[in-house]
Design a protein around this motif. Sequence first.
Motif, short mmCIF file in Angstrom:
data_model
loop_
_atom_site.label_atom_id
_atom_site.label_comp_id
_atom_site.label_asym_id
_atom_site.label_seq_id
_atom_site.Cartn_x
_atom_site.Cartn_y
_atom_site.Cartn_z
N VAL A 123 0.84 -1.20 0.00
CA VAL A 123 0.00 0.00 0.00
C VAL A 123 0.87 1.25 0.00
CG1 VAL A 123 -1.70 1.32 1.34
CG2 VAL A 123 -1.91 -1.16 1.13
N LEU A 124 0.49 2.21 -0.85
CA LEU A 124 1.05 3.56 -0.80
C LEU A 124 0.00 4.40 -0.08
CD1 LEU A 124 1.96 3.80 -4.60
CD2 LEU A 124 3.52 3.20 -2.75
N SER A 125 0.35 5.00 1.04
CA SER A 125 -0.66 5.74 1.79
C SER A 125 -0.04 6.95 2.46
CB SER A 125 -1.31 4.83 2.84
OG SER A 125 -2.34 5.52 3.49
N ARG A 126 -0.67 8.08 2.24
CA ARG A 126 -0.21 9.33 2.85
C ARG A 126 -0.63 9.34 4.31
NH1 ARG A 126 -1.76 15.29 2.51
NH2 ARG A 126 -3.89 14.67 2.14
N PRO A 127 0.29 9.66 5.21
CA PRO A 127 -0.12 9.71 6.62
C PRO A 127 -1.22 10.75 6.83
CG PRO A 127 2.18 10.38 6.35
CD PRO A 127 1.67 10.02 5.00
#
Length: 131
Positions: A123-127
Motif C-alpha cells: 500500500v502507498l498511503s499518505r499519513p
Amino acid sequence: GDSRIARMAQPHFTCSVSVAYLPEQSQPQAQVHAFSYTVTIVNSGNVTAQLVARQWFVVDANGHTEEVRGLAVVGHQPLLKPGEKFEYTSWTRIATAQGTMRGVYFCMTEDARPFEATVPEFVLSRPEQLH
C-alpha cells in the motif's frame, strides 16, 4: 553437465518492501502524491542468479493503473549468490493519497534458466494530516 544437479537447482528470490511518503515531492492540491519504496531482494534459493528486468503495476484510488517496465533496477542488474541480498530505493507518484503497487522481477540463473520473483502488493498511503 549432470542433469540430476540441474533438477535440484531451486532459484528463488524473496522480496520485501518498505514505503515512505515524500511530502517535499508532493503537491496534494495538484493531485501529486509521491512515495519512496525500498525493496530488499534476498536470494533465498540455492543457485546464483541475476535480476534482469522489472514490471510494476501502480494503481491509484481511482483505479487508474500505470504499468512500468524496464531493464535493471536503479541501473543495476545484481547477480546474487545464495543468501546474498540487494537493496535499492526508488520512487513513484500517484494522483491520490492512497494506492497500491505490485511487481514482478524477471530473473535468470547463472546457467540461463529464467524465473520470476513476485513482489506482493503493498500500500502507498499518505499519513493522516494532523488537525
